[in-house]
Design a protein around this motif. Structure first.
Motif, mmCIF file in Angstrom:
data_model
loop_
_atom_site.group_PDB
_atom_site.id
_atom_site.type_symbol
_atom_site.label_atom_id
_atom_site.label_comp_id
_atom_site.label_asym_id
_atom_site.label_seq_id
_atom_site.Cartn_x
_atom_site.Cartn_y
_atom_site.Cartn_z
ATOM 1 N N SER A 73 0.949 -1.312 -0.581
ATOM 2 C CA SER A 73 0.014 -0.042 0.226
ATOM 3 C C SER A 73 1.030 0.986 0.060
ATOM 4 C CB SER A 73 -0.953 -0.302 0.694
ATOM 5 O OG SER A 73 -1.773 -1.328 1.069
ATOM 6 N N GLY A 74 2.217 1.190 -0.748
ATOM 7 C CA GLY A 74 2.622 1.899 -0.740
ATOM 8 C C GLY A 74 3.630 2.534 0.114
ATOM 9 N N ALA A 75 3.277 0.973 1.598
ATOM 10 C CA ALA A 75 4.650 1.999 2.749
ATOM 11 C C ALA A 75 6.131 1.409 2.257
ATOM 12 C CB ALA A 75 3.839 1.368 4.320
ATOM 13 N N PRO A 76 6.922 1.579 2.340
ATOM 14 C CA PRO A 76 8.045 0.311 2.190
ATOM 15 C C PRO A 76 8.452 -1.232 3.110
ATOM 16 C CG PRO A 76 9.341 2.692 3.372
ATOM 17 C CD PRO A 76 7.635 2.947 3.188
ATOM 18 N N VAL A 77 8.577 -1.891 2.478
ATOM 19 C CA VAL A 77 8.820 -3.433 3.762
ATOM 20 C C VAL A 77 10.313 -3.407 4.238
ATOM 21 C CG1 VAL A 77 9.151 -5.666 3.913
ATOM 22 C CG2 VAL A 77 7.449 -4.258 2.560
ATOM 23 N N ALA A 78 10.320 -3.499 6.091
ATOM 24 C CA ALA A 78 12.058 -2.877 5.920
ATOM 25 C C ALA A 78 11.982 -4.389 5.908
ATOM 26 C CB ALA A 78 11.786 -2.841 7.267
ATOM 27 N N LEU A 79 13.663 -5.398 4.807
ATOM 28 C CA LEU A 79 13.745 -6.581 4.645
ATOM 29 C C LEU A 79 15.321 -6.603 5.852
ATOM 30 C CD1 LEU A 79 13.372 -6.449 0.553
ATOM 31 C CD2 LEU A 79 11.943 -7.974 2.355
ATOM 32 N N GLY A 80 14.986 -7.805 5.867
ATOM 33 C CA GLY A 80 16.813 -7.859 6.285
ATOM 34 C C GLY A 80 17.633 -8.308 5.333
ATOM 35 N N ALA A 81 18.652 -8.289 5.349
ATOM 36 C CA ALA A 81 19.934 -8.858 4.511
ATOM 37 C C ALA A 81 19.249 -9.756 3.890
ATOM 38 C CB ALA A 81 20.664 -9.120 5.655
ATOM 39 N N THR A 82 19.417 -9.620 2.485
ATOM 40 C CA THR A 82 19.086 -9.829 1.448
ATOM 41 C C THR A 82 20.242 -9.912 0.309
ATOM 42 O OG1 THR A 82 18.212 -8.072 -0.513
ATOM 43 C CG2 THR A 82 16.941 -9.272 1.230
ATOM 44 N N SER A 83 20.722 -10.997 -0.572
ATOM 45 C CA SER A 83 21.993 -10.644 -0.945
ATOM 46 C C SER A 83 21.373 -11.366 -2.646
ATOM 47 C CB SER A 83 23.057 -11.781 -0.729
ATOM 48 O OG SER A 83 22.467 -13.299 -0.775
ATOM 49 N N GLU A 84 22.276 -11.913 -4.003
ATOM 50 C CA GLU A 84 22.076 -12.633 -4.848
ATOM 51 C C GLU A 84 21.294 -13.513 -4.996
ATOM 52 O OE1 GLU A 84 25.560 -12.119 -7.752
ATOM 53 O OE2 GLU A 84 24.160 -10.059 -7.584
ATOM 54 N N ILE A 85 19.813 -13.554 -5.582
ATOM 55 C CA ILE A 85 19.585 -14.909 -5.579
ATOM 56 C C ILE A 85 19.661 -15.598 -7.156
ATOM 57 C CG2 ILE A 85 17.535 -15.533 -5.963
ATOM 58 C CD1 ILE A 85 15.655 -12.527 -4.989
ATOM 59 N N PRO A 86 20.560 -16.312 -6.396
ATOM 60 C CA PRO A 86 21.013 -17.079 -8.441
ATOM 61 C C PRO A 86 20.050 -17.599 -8.615
ATOM 62 C CG PRO A 86 22.622 -17.469 -6.084
ATOM 63 C CD PRO A 86 21.114 -17.327 -5.627
ATOM 64 N N THR A 94 9.421 -6.906 7.718
ATOM 65 C CA THR A 94 8.214 -5.874 8.863
ATOM 66 C C THR A 94 8.071 -4.804 7.519
ATOM 67 O OG1 THR A 94 9.705 -4.291 9.716
ATOM 68 C CG2 THR A 94 9.582 -6.363 11.145
ATOM 69 N N VAL A 95 6.439 -4.175 7.688
ATOM 70 C CA VAL A 95 5.742 -3.671 7.397
ATOM 71 C C VAL A 95 4.576 -2.974 8.203
ATOM 72 C CG1 VAL A 95 3.517 -4.527 6.208
ATOM 73 C CG2 VAL A 95 4.485 -2.626 5.276
ATOM 74 N N ASP A 96 4.356 -1.272 8.334
ATOM 75 C CA ASP A 96 3.941 0.225 8.567
ATOM 76 C C ASP A 96 2.544 -0.491 8.712
ATOM 77 O OD1 ASP A 96 5.680 0.904 10.077
ATOM 78 O OD2 ASP A 96 5.794 2.422 8.665
ATOM 79 N N ASN A 97 1.658 -1.192 9.943
ATOM 80 C CA ASN A 97 0.343 -1.420 10.003
ATOM 81 C C ASN A 97 -0.804 -0.827 9.258
ATOM 82 O OD1 ASN A 97 -2.514 -2.628 9.970
ATOM 83 N ND2 ASN A 97 -2.358 -3.501 11.809
ATOM 84 N N ARG A 98 -1.141 -0.792 8.589
ATOM 85 C CA ARG A 98 -1.725 1.077 7.368
ATOM 86 C C ARG A 98 -3.454 0.307 7.942
ATOM 87 N NH1 ARG A 98 0.921 4.143 2.579
ATOM 88 N NH2 ARG A 98 2.768 4.132 4.683
ATOM 89 N N SER A 99 -3.072 0.101 8.719
ATOM 90 C CA SER A 99 -4.659 -0.898 9.155
ATOM 91 C C SER A 99 -5.413 -1.577 8.631
ATOM 92 C CB SER A 99 -5.840 0.642 9.015
ATOM 93 O OG SER A 99 -6.154 1.689 10.093
ATOM 94 N N PHE A 100 -4.682 -2.710 8.141
ATOM 95 C CA PHE A 100 -4.964 -4.073 6.906
ATOM 96 C C PHE A 100 -6.167 -3.913 7.748
ATOM 97 C CE2 PHE A 100 -0.100 -3.552 6.329
ATOM 98 C CZ PHE A 100 -0.124 -2.835 4.900
ATOM 99 N N ALA A 101 -6.669 -4.773 6.979
ATOM 100 C CA ALA A 101 -8.063 -6.254 7.610
ATOM 101 C C ALA A 101 -7.776 -7.136 7.046
ATOM 102 C CB ALA A 101 -9.758 -5.047 7.057
ATOM 103 N N TYR A 102 -8.357 -8.304 8.409
ATOM 104 C CA TYR A 102 -8.369 -9.690 8.272
ATOM 105 C C TYR A 102 -9.450 -9.948 6.999
ATOM 106 C CZ TYR A 102 -5.616 -10.655 12.078
ATOM 107 O OH TYR A 102 -4.667 -10.466 13.173
ATOM 108 N N GLY A 103 -8.910 -10.581 5.208
ATOM 109 C CA GLY A 103 -10.090 -10.856 4.892
ATOM 110 C C GLY A 103 -9.645 -10.131 4.221
ATOM 111 N N GLY A 104 -9.216 -9.092 3.512
ATOM 112 C CA GLY A 104 -9.042 -8.018 2.778
ATOM 113 C C GLY A 104 -8.285 -8.212 1.604
ATOM 114 N N THR A 105 -7.607 -7.240 1.077
ATOM 115 C CA THR A 105 -6.407 -7.562 -0.178
ATOM 116 C C THR A 105 -5.658 -6.298 0.107
ATOM 117 O OG1 THR A 105 -7.100 -6.139 -2.240
ATOM 118 C CG2 THR A 105 -7.356 -8.949 -1.629
#
Length: 193
Positions: free
Chosen positions: A97-110, A140-151
């Motif tokens: 929903s436009g909010a950045p997702v905090a990603l742990g350390a990622t490397s290249e995906i072979p 992790t991502v900021d919860n922008r009032s996500f509702a169960y069952g929604g998209t």
């Protein structure tokens, strides 16, 4: 008296049997011509959304926004590098929903390898593959009032393109064998046995 020539019926019978067999095979083959199989529209048995396309060599399966009971949220997905020319790819960023997702350390995906992303608790509880072709990353991502069952709209940006998908919002999966959702329900289940 004249001798009459007697012909054997075996060649005619063999030809007749071969003709009947060939016609039967053609009829049976024709019965299914143009038919749609029962499994032609089956989809993968995963809860989340899937995304792939020509924009990137990476596909994503089981894309789901997970909302924990305490209100924290995470992005769950499995990304697979489908590149056949052995080119590795990298996940640059993700948004929900436009909010950045905090990603742990990622490397290249072979090429032909996988990146599995989920909440830290879920990643910790996953059995890990013994090889280095699967990466695990906590999100992790900021919860922008996500509702169960929604998209919610999710965008995964890789070094060679972007995948966009409407992902379901879900609660985390319960550990196996734990079906009681509250103390009252647990007591009712215990009393019924």
């Amino acid at each position: 008296m004249e001798d009459s020539h007697v012909l054997s019926l075996k060649p005619a019978t063999a030809v007749s049997a071969a003709t009947v067999t060939a016609l039967t095979a053609l009829l049976l083959a024709g019965c299914s011509a143009g038919q749609i199989t029962q499994t032609s529209d089956q989809v993968a048995a995963v809860d989340g959304a899937s995304a792939s396309g020509t924009a990137t060599d990476v596909s994503a399966q089981d894309v789901t926004v997970i909302v924990q009971e305490d209100g924290t949220a995470a992005l769950k997905f499995t990304a697979f590098n489908q590149n056949n020319s052995r080119t590795p790819h990298r996940l640059l960023n993700a948004t929900v929903s436009g909010a950045p997702v905090a990603l742990g350390a990622t490397s290249e995906i072979p090429a032909q390898c996988t990146l599995v992303a989920d909440s830290a608790d879920s990643i910790e509880s996953l059995p890990k593959a013994p090889n280095d072709c699967i990466q695990y990353v906590a999100t992790t991502v900021d919860n922008r009032s996500f509702a169960y069952g929604g998209t919610a709209p999710v965008a995964l940006t890789f070094d060679d393109g972007k995948l966009e998908v409407q992902a379901p919002v879900s609660a985390p999966m319960l550990p196996s064998g734990q079906s009681a959702r509250s103390d009252n329900q647990a007591e009712a289940v215990a009393e019924s046995h």
